[in-house]
Write a protein that holds these residues in place. Structure first.
Motif, PDB file in Angstrom:
ATOM      1  N   ASN A 191       0.856  -1.175   0.000  1.00  0.00           N
ATOM      2  CA  ASN A 191       0.000   0.000   0.000  1.00  0.00           C
ATOM      3  C   ASN A 191       0.897   1.231   0.000  1.00  0.00           C
ATOM      4  O   ASN A 191       2.064   1.167   0.410  1.00  0.00           O
ATOM      5  N   CYS A 238     -11.678   4.041   7.735  1.00  0.00           N
ATOM      6  CA  CYS A 238     -12.241   2.827   7.149  1.00  0.00           C
ATOM      7  C   CYS A 238     -13.345   2.314   8.074  1.00  0.00           C
ATOM      8  O   CYS A 238     -13.118   2.157   9.277  1.00  0.00           O
ATOM      9  N   ARG A 248     -12.912  -4.686   3.180  1.00  0.00           N
ATOM     10  CA  ARG A 248     -13.070  -4.856   1.746  1.00  0.00           C
ATOM     11  C   ARG A 248     -13.802  -6.159   1.394  1.00  0.00           C
ATOM     12  O   ARG A 248     -14.629  -6.208   0.475  1.00  0.00           O
ATOM     13  N   SER A 265     -17.536   1.180  -1.470  1.00  0.00           N
ATOM     14  CA  SER A 265     -16.343   1.539  -0.707  1.00  0.00           C
ATOM     15  C   SER A 265     -16.652   1.524   0.774  1.00  0.00           C
ATOM     16  O   SER A 265     -17.711   1.994   1.203  1.00  0.00           O
ATOM     17  N   GLN A 281     -14.610   3.035   2.878  1.00  0.00           N
ATOM     18  CA  GLN A 281     -13.771   4.111   3.405  1.00  0.00           C
ATOM     19  C   GLN A 281     -14.399   5.457   3.076  1.00  0.00           C
ATOM     20  O   GLN A 281     -15.087   5.615   2.059  1.00  0.00           O
ATOM     21  N   TYR A 314      -4.137   8.285   2.811  1.00  0.00           N
ATOM     22  CA  TYR A 314      -3.799   6.859   2.860  1.00  0.00           C
ATOM     23  C   TYR A 314      -3.409   6.427   4.266  1.00  0.00           C
ATOM     24  O   TYR A 314      -3.759   5.328   4.703  1.00  0.00           O
ATOM     25  N   ARG A 365      -6.416   5.778   6.215  1.00  0.00           N
ATOM     26  CA  ARG A 365      -7.316   4.841   5.544  1.00  0.00           C
ATOM     27  C   ARG A 365      -8.542   5.565   4.994  1.00  0.00           C
ATOM     28  O   ARG A 365      -9.664   5.051   4.967  1.00  0.00           O
ATOM     29  N   PRO A 389      -2.683   0.964   7.660  1.00  0.00           N
ATOM     30  CA  PRO A 389      -3.113   0.851   6.262  1.00  0.00           C
ATOM     31  C   PRO A 389      -3.010  -0.577   5.739  1.00  0.00           C
ATOM     32  O   PRO A 389      -2.223  -1.392   6.221  1.00  0.00           O
ATOM     33  N   SER A 390      -3.814  -0.861   4.719  1.00  0.00           N
ATOM     34  CA  SER A 390      -3.901  -2.215   4.164  1.00  0.00           C
ATOM     35  C   SER A 390      -3.743  -2.186   2.645  1.00  0.00           C
ATOM     36  O   SER A 390      -4.117  -1.197   2.001  1.00  0.00           O
ATOM     37  N   ASP A 413      -6.865  -1.200   0.852  1.00  0.00           N
ATOM     38  CA  ASP A 413      -7.381   0.159   0.894  1.00  0.00           C
ATOM     39  C   ASP A 413      -7.578   0.695  -0.513  1.00  0.00           C
ATOM     40  O   ASP A 413      -6.845   0.367  -1.448  1.00  0.00           O
ATOM     41  N   ARG A 444      -7.980  -1.540  -5.662  1.00  0.00           N
ATOM     42  CA  ARG A 444      -7.166  -1.876  -4.492  1.00  0.00           C
ATOM     43  C   ARG A 444      -5.800  -1.229  -4.711  1.00  0.00           C
ATOM     44  O   ARG A 444      -5.241  -1.242  -5.805  1.00  0.00           O
TER      45      ARG A 444
END
Length: 541
Positions: A5, A53, A57, A65, A67, A88, A91, A175-176, A179, A198
């Motif tokens: 990410n 977030c 997901r 979404s 987020q 970012y 999130r 973060p992922s 995201d 993504r």
């Protein structure tokens, strides 16, 4: 296979090279330490105001979404990149806003995205106020970035610098790779749509965050950081960051420890200012969007030479770059490596051509679909097909389930991205791009690709710019119209231009009318505005 990410990657880069310049804009120098500090503060501020977030997901459909969104209504600036990274880190999903929108257009965008926060330059405050007045949604957090316009704060807005100063630089979230990266299309043929990716997918297919030396994806963030060189390259995006290709170039620079350089003038494209920045900052890489940028850059450098020998790599995408423009750039800058790419907001990069080659070497994920989209065409097939991408493709279009299903179909058990470009797949695997189906002109039972005719028109040396569109015709159903801006001081007749086009185009493809204008209207990113062209053609119909 990497699952990266942007937040974690850039944070690791900033920790590794804190004193290296991250962003240069005129006299402003922002090193990686400061970029990370300011972005963390923005993340904290957004988090403290309830943004982040709210749904995993895995629980969502592609057009949904989980987020909150941050609208970025800004010119190119360090604050734009801080907004992206800060979002970012929190999130939150930042998205691009076209700063040329009038209130009604901006109102549509805000109603579609429903952002919980808006980061905007002060000079846009009057248009933003008018757009917000027509919305019934909850008023978003307003972060006003000061500029030289003298516009006061909107009611309820907070000065951006004051917001950053009010919170500590502590990261509130983890973060992922899942995201969202959100990007609105230009809307030159219809209403803009928000493409949802993504981050792990767009990092590879759009941004190009891969291990090029090894020919594979990065294994980890640590491997990315370990590959940072001893000296930073310097990357200048000519187009506004509201254009996807400009964002992708800037993100790649920051994810690899390089420096993003903005020319002093960011309110409009200024070729003299671009070359001044290249010479002053010793820029090594630059990105442009087709002829609208390329021709002006060639003309300026030819008139006023500068030492731009630091520039080693130039990439163009998003609009066609004619061979004459490529040759002009190569002749003016010794040793320049020039690359033209094809792709879209929905696919990332699908292929590239180096030098003056007019066909593109396809990316390994690029395929050609049959007319009915039921299978694939083999290289060398004489017919045309739909240019598509497989593998890492977007999730969908925000809030539009039907369009998501149409653009991202499942073919033979594999989900693809098929945004609407027509092409041929040559026997050697190269791609001959014909153009977007939405601007194809059906004239007398024949398909005419507008971009193919545009290329032929632009080959005339006295043409500065051109756009081609269709117009209703009682005889043909639709007829081809070219809107042409001649070079300054040139005497150009329609007959001479048609005769030149006839050397490369079949008769049925030739424009039925040529309309001469002082300037062809384009988006700030350099893309053709086909809605404007169609309206202009109808005025003469």
């Amino acid at each position: 296979m990497s699952e990266l990410n942007f937040a974690t990657t850039i944070e690791a880069v900033a920790t590794a090279v804190p004193d290296r310049p991250a962003v240069v804009h005129g006299a402003r120098r922002t090193d990686y330490r400061a970029l990370l500090d300011r972005s963390r503060r923005l993340a904290r501020y957004l988090h403290d105001h309830g943004l982040g977030c709210f749904a995993p997901r895995a629980s969502l459909a592609g057009h949904q979404s989980g987020q909150h969104f941050l609208a970025q209504y800004l010119y190119n600036s360090p604050e734009y990149l801080e907004g992206m990274l800060g979002g970012y880190l929190a999130r939150v999903a930042p998205f691009n806003v076209n700063y040329r929108y009038v209130p009604e257009e901006l109102r549509y965008l805000l109603a579609d995205a429903r952002p919980r926060a808006i980061q905007y330059h002060a000079r846009f405050a009057p248009v933003l106020a008018a757009a917000l007045a027509g919305l019934s949604a909850e008023r978003p957090v307003l972060l006003q970035v000061a500029d030289d316009s003298g516009e006061p704060l909107l009611p309820g807005a907070v000065d951006y610098e004051s917001a950053l100063a009010s919170v500590p630089p502590s990261v509130p979230a983890e973060p992922s790779p899942d995201d969202v990266y959100a990007l609105y299309t230009g809307g030159t043929t219809g209403m803009p749509k928000c493409v949802l990716w993504r981050q792990a997918d767009v990092a590879v297919t759009g941004v190009g965050l891969v291990n090029r030396r090894a020919g594979r994806e990065w294994d980890s963030v640590a491997e990315v950081v370990g590959a940072i060189g001893p000296r930073a390259g310097r990357m200048l995006p000519c187009a506004p960051l509201m254009h996807g290709a400009a964002q992708w170039g800037a993100l790649l620079a920051l994810c690899t420890g390089n420096t993003v350089v903005f020319p002093d003038q960011v309110h409009r494209f200024d070729p003299a200012g671009v070359w001044d920045a290249v010479a002053r900052e010793r820029v090594t890489q630059m990105s442009i969007v087709g002829d609208a940028f390329g021709r002006a850059l060639v003309d300026e450098l030819a008139r006023h030479p500068r030492d731009v020998s630091s520039l080693k790599f130039l990439v163009s995408g998003g609009a066609a770059l004619q061979p004459s423009v490529k040759e002009g750039l190569a002749s003016l800058i010794g040793g320049l490596r020039l690359m033209e790419t094809i792709g879209s907001s929905e696919t990332g990069v699908q292929g590239a051509a180096e030098g003056v080659d007019k066909s593109f070497h396809a990316d390994s994920r690029t395929v050609l679909l049959t007319e009915d989209r039921s299978g694939f065409l083999a290289p060398g097939h004489p017919g045309t097909g739909w240019l598509a991408s497989r593998g890492r493709v977007p999730l969908g279009y925000l809030g539009d389930e039907a369009k998501t299903s149409a653009t991202f179909p499942v073919v033979n058990g594999e989900r693809l991205s098929v945004p609407g470009d027509r092409a041929r797949l040559l026997a050697d695997g190269r791609v001959e791009l014909l153009g977007r189906d939405s601007v194809t002109i059906n004239s007398g039972g024949e398909k005419v690709f507008a971009e193919e005719v545009e290329a032929a028109v632009k080959r005339h040396p006295d043409v500065a710019d051109a756009v081609v569109c269709g117009r209703p015709s009682a005889r043909w159903g639709a007829e081809v119209v070219a809107i042409v801006a001649p070079r300054s001081g040139a005497t150009l007749s329609a007959d001479a231009l048609l005769a030149n086009c006839a050397t490369t185009l079949a008769r049925y493809k030739l424009p039925k009318e040529i309309i001469f204008v002082d300037r062809v209207q384009r988006s700030p990113s350099g893309k053709a505005d086909y809605r404007w062209a169609a309206a202009r053609a109808l005025l003469r119909g």
